[in-house]
Motif scaffolding. Structure first.
Motif, PDB file in Angstrom:
ATOM      1  N   UNK A  39       0.814  -1.217   0.000  1.00 26.57           N
ATOM      2  CA  UNK A  39       0.000   0.000   0.000  1.00 26.57           C
ATOM      3  C   UNK A  39       0.846   1.264   0.000  1.00 26.57           C
ATOM      4  N   UNK A  40       2.079   1.160   0.510  1.00 23.01           N
ATOM      5  CA  UNK A  40       2.917   2.362   0.552  1.00 23.01           C
ATOM      6  C   UNK A  40       3.345   2.813  -0.838  1.00 23.01           C
ATOM      7  N   UNK A  41       3.376   1.886  -1.787  1.00 20.98           N
ATOM      8  CA  UNK A  41       3.773   2.242  -3.143  1.00 20.98           C
ATOM      9  C   UNK A  41       2.624   2.832  -3.954  1.00 20.98           C
ATOM     10  N   UNK A  42       1.430   2.665  -3.444  1.00 19.85           N
ATOM     11  CA  UNK A  42       0.280   3.199  -4.172  1.00 19.85           C
ATOM     12  C   UNK A  42       0.191   4.700  -3.955  1.00 19.85           C
ATOM     13  N   UNK A  43      -0.194   5.370  -4.984  1.00 19.47           N
ATOM     14  CA  UNK A  43      -0.338   6.811  -4.898  1.00 19.47           C
ATOM     15  C   UNK A  43      -1.668   7.168  -4.229  1.00 19.47           C
ATOM     16  N   UNK A  44      -1.576   8.037  -3.262  1.00 21.60           N
ATOM     17  CA  UNK A  44      -2.766   8.475  -2.540  1.00 21.60           C
ATOM     18  C   UNK A  44      -3.351   9.689  -3.256  1.00 21.60           C
ATOM     19  N   UNK A  45      -4.389   9.418  -4.016  1.00 20.18           N
ATOM     20  CA  UNK A  45      -5.047  10.495  -4.762  1.00 20.18           C
ATOM     21  C   UNK A  45      -6.075  11.171  -3.854  1.00 20.18           C
ATOM     22  N   UNK A  46      -5.795  12.389  -3.505  1.00 19.23           N
ATOM     23  CA  UNK A  46      -6.678  13.117  -2.606  1.00 19.23           C
ATOM     24  C   UNK A  46      -7.834  13.741  -3.394  1.00 19.23           C
ATOM     25  N   UNK A  47      -9.003  13.516  -2.838  1.00 14.48           N
ATOM     26  CA  UNK A  47     -10.207  14.091  -3.433  1.00 14.48           C
ATOM     27  C   UNK A  47     -10.668  15.224  -2.515  1.00 14.48           C
ATOM     28  N   UNK A  48     -10.428  16.436  -2.931  1.00 14.03           N
ATOM     29  CA  UNK A  48     -10.742  17.579  -2.082  1.00 14.03           C
ATOM     30  C   UNK A  48     -12.251  17.737  -1.873  1.00 14.03           C
ATOM     31  N   UNK A  49     -13.017  17.443  -2.900  1.00 18.59           N
ATOM     32  CA  UNK A  49     -14.476  17.583  -2.764  1.00 18.59           C
ATOM     33  C   UNK A  49     -15.011  16.587  -1.749  1.00 18.59           C
ATOM     34  N   UNK A  50     -14.510  15.336  -1.831  1.00 17.34           N
ATOM     35  CA  UNK A  50     -14.959  14.319  -0.883  1.00 17.34           C
ATOM     36  C   UNK A  50     -14.524  14.664   0.544  1.00 17.34           C
ATOM     37  N   UNK A  71     -14.033  17.619   1.784  1.00 15.73           N
ATOM     38  CA  UNK A  71     -14.855  18.728   2.260  1.00 15.73           C
ATOM     39  C   UNK A  71     -16.236  18.235   2.712  1.00 15.73           C
ATOM     40  N   UNK A  72     -16.842  17.339   1.933  1.00 19.73           N
ATOM     41  CA  UNK A  72     -18.151  16.802   2.317  1.00 19.73           C
ATOM     42  C   UNK A  72     -18.062  15.993   3.604  1.00 19.73           C
ATOM     43  N   UNK A 125     -15.905  16.425   6.026  1.00 18.78           N
ATOM     44  CA  UNK A 125     -15.703  17.373   7.123  1.00 18.78           C
ATOM     45  C   UNK A 125     -17.008  18.036   7.539  1.00 18.78           C
ATOM     46  N   UNK A 126     -17.809  18.452   6.565  1.00 22.66           N
ATOM     47  CA  UNK A 126     -19.096  19.089   6.868  1.00 22.66           C
ATOM     48  C   UNK A 126     -20.023  18.109   7.575  1.00 22.66           C
ATOM     49  N   UNK A 127     -20.051  16.851   7.100  1.00 14.29           N
ATOM     50  CA  UNK A 127     -20.909  15.854   7.738  1.00 14.29           C
ATOM     51  C   UNK A 127     -20.455  15.558   9.164  1.00 14.29           C
ATOM     52  N   UNK A 128     -19.141  15.498   9.387  1.00 10.93           N
ATOM     53  CA  UNK A 128     -18.629  15.252  10.731  1.00 10.93           C
ATOM     54  C   UNK A 128     -18.972  16.401  11.680  1.00 10.93           C
ATOM     55  N   UNK A 129     -18.874  17.637  11.181  1.00  6.27           N
ATOM     56  CA  UNK A 129     -19.212  18.794  12.003  1.00  6.27           C
ATOM     57  C   UNK A 129     -20.699  18.792  12.363  1.00  6.27           C
ATOM     58  N   UNK A 130     -21.541  18.429  11.421  1.00  4.54           N
ATOM     59  CA  UNK A 130     -22.974  18.383  11.685  1.00  4.54           C
ATOM     60  C   UNK A 130     -23.310  17.317  12.727  1.00  4.54           C
ATOM     61  N   UNK A 131     -22.706  16.142  12.599  1.00  2.17           N
ATOM     62  CA  UNK A 131     -22.976  15.072  13.555  1.00  2.17           C
ATOM     63  C   UNK A 131     -22.493  15.443  14.958  1.00  2.17           C
ATOM     64  N   UNK A 132     -21.350  16.079  15.059  1.00  2.00           N
ATOM     65  CA  UNK A 132     -20.861  16.500  16.373  1.00  2.00           C
ATOM     66  C   UNK A 132     -21.775  17.544  17.004  1.00  2.00           C
ATOM     67  N   UNK A 133     -22.329  18.438  16.193  1.00  2.00           N
ATOM     68  CA  UNK A 133     -23.236  19.442  16.722  1.00  2.00           C
ATOM     69  C   UNK A 133     -24.512  18.800  17.254  1.00  2.00           C
ATOM     70  N   UNK A 134     -25.030  17.811  16.542  1.00  2.00           N
ATOM     71  CA  UNK A 134     -26.222  17.117  17.021  1.00  2.00           C
ATOM     72  C   UNK A 134     -25.940  16.357  18.310  1.00  2.00           C
ATOM     73  N   UNK A 135     -24.767  15.723  18.412  1.00  2.00           N
ATOM     74  CA  UNK A 135     -24.412  14.991  19.646  1.00  2.00           C
ATOM     75  C   UNK A 135     -24.285  15.951  20.816  1.00  2.00           C
ATOM     76  N   UNK A 136     -23.662  17.091  20.580  1.00  2.00           N
ATOM     77  CA  UNK A 136     -23.515  18.083  21.644  1.00  2.00           C
ATOM     78  C   UNK A 136     -24.873  18.605  22.106  1.00  2.00           C
TER      79      UNK A 136
END
Length: 462
Positions: free
Chosen positions: A290-301, A303-304, A306-317
């Motif tokens: 796995x270390x030889x595989x290129x990690x292709x970062x998807x910025x759109x994914x 961002x989505x 991160x937004x979903x995690x923030x929303x879930x944390x707000x509901x838990x709080x």
């Protein structure tokens, strides 16, 4: 009428009678001549020679006398002057018309035999367009080209994509019918001739590769990277070996396919490992680093997520903040309901479907929405569209008394008495609370309220 006039009329009648007889004889002679001339070509017309005389009117007598004098002056071929409209034709005119009609009419010439053959031949291609079954002209052309290339019907069945799915038996029967059935082969050939040139070119481009063609292509080395010029040169050097519609691009694509399946001369197929140690997909995946595989970062994914995690944390709080409040328990009607009171329940607002437990000194009643969170959601009991979002508040005083304050637009009925907006009313045990046709019974935990009153009495100074 005087004698001179009568004599003139008699003389004219006699003259007209003799003239009519002479004309009758001439017409009969003319009919005989025309019938003798047309003998053998037109059947003899049967006509009566009987002359029926009738009395003439005065105006007819005058006209007939004038007509006879003009015919004598002009001859037999003279043209009669036109009669007045409304008068009937005389007997001489009728006979002239019948004489003109009795002239032989030349028959229409029959069409030449060569012309009829040409007309039949021109209509024959229209019969080709009839339904030939499941086999279309394009399928027949594909079949013929593929068989001529491979000489193997099994390969044709596996490698050619027809307009519909045919079995191997159907392919064999169609090929034999094209070879040995004269009717089917003739119709198929005529239908194939009517195909558009572009359709024919597209069908020819799909022709299978023969063994001779694949043998020439396999000589191109797998390690080399041949270009289109290489295959174009191969076409020029072996024009007879390749099919007429082959292009350098088609040869390059087929060569790449042969290279993929290790069909070139300098390629060898790797044998499968012996024994039970056959490498499956999961084992091959484990061998990947796995270390030889290129990690292709998807910025759109990201961002989505991160937004979903923030929303879930707000509901838990938000839920954690509401835990310290005395929550309202709702039980469905199952027939096995738990006791109404425990050591933490001050009172119960029990309805027909659910029951709400009051575990704090103050709770709010109303209709919960997305932006408005309350303690007791009355919509769980039934239709609450008439209830305000904050309908009322139930409070417990230090002396152990419960009061309800109306903060909604509609009144709240306590034991049938209305409590208007801005007013409050004391609740007792078994009080009936009605809010917008929803009825509840307010039950007080007497044991717990007694302890609260005793504690309040100790705190207050005597």
């Amino acid at each position: 009428m005087d004698k001179d006039a009568q004599g003139l009329l008699d003389s004219s009648l006699m003259a007209s009678g003799t003239a009519s007889r002479s004309e009758d004889e001439e017409s009969l002679a003319g009919q005989k001549r025309s019938s003798s001339q047309a003998l053998g070509t037109i059947p003899k017309r049967r006509s009566s020679s009987r002359f029926i005389k009738r009395k003439k009117f005065d105006d007819e007598l005058v006209e007939s006398s004038l007509a006879k004098s003009s015919t004598r002056a002009k001859g037999a071929t003279g043209v009669e002057p036109g009669r007045c409209s409304g008068s009937e034709p005389s007997s001489s005119e009728k006979k002239k018309v019948s004489k003109a009609l009795s002239t032989p009419v030349p028959p229409s010439p029959a069409p030449a035999p060569g012309l009829t053959k040409r007309m039949k031949k021109s209509k024959q291609p229209l019969q080709v367009t009839k339904d030939l079954g499941r086999w279309k002209p394009a399928d027949d052309l594909l079949l013929i080209n593929a068989v001529l290339q491979t000489n193997d019907l099994t390969s044709v069945h596996l490698g050619v994509k027809f307009s519909c799915r045919f079995t191997l038996r159907e392919v064999q029967e169609r090929w034999y019918a094209l070879l040995y059935d004269p009717v089917i082969s003739k119709l198929a050939c005529q239908a194939m001739r009517q195909l558009h040139p572009e359709a024919i070119a597209a069908i020819q481009s799909k022709a299978l590769f023969s063994k001779a063609e694949e043998q020439l292509l396999s000589k191109v080395g797998s390690a080399s990277q041949p270009s289109l010029e290489t295959f174009q040169d191969l076409l020029h050097r072996h024009p007879d070996a390749f099919y007429l519609s082959r292009t350098a691009k088609a040869l390059q694509s087929h060569w790449q396919l042969m290279k993929q399946y290790y069909l070139l001369e300098d390629q060898t197929v790797h044998p499968l490992p012996k024994g039970d140690q056959v490498l499956n997909f999961s084992d091959a995946e484990d061998l990947i680093d796995d270390s030889k595989l290129k990690d292709m970062r998807d910025e759109v994914l990201e961002h989505e997520l991160t937004v979903a995690d923030r929303r879930q944390k707000r509901e838990i709080r938000q839920l954690e903040q509401e835990l310290h409040k005395w929550q309202v328990l709702v039980d469905s009607i199952t027939g096995m309901s738990s006791p109404d009171f425990d050591n933490q329940t001050l009172a119960v607002l029990r309805g027909r479907m659910v029951r709400y437990l009051m575990r704090s000194r103050e709770i709010t009643l109303g209709r919960a929405t997305k932006d408005n969170q309350i303690d007791v959601d009355l919509s769980l009991e039934g239709p609450a569209w008439k209830i305000s979002r904050k309908q009322g508040v139930i409070k417990l005083k230090n002396n152990g008394d419960f009061f309800i304050a109306n903060e909604g637009r509609r009144p709240i009925y306590i034991d049938g008495r209305p409590v208007l907006c801005g007013s409050k009313w004391r609740l007792s045990n078994n009080s009936v609370v009605e809010i917008a046709s929803l009825r509840f019974v307010f039950l007080i935990n007497q044991d717990l309220i007694t302890l609260i009153r005793a504690e309040a009495a100790k705190i207050t100074p005597q």
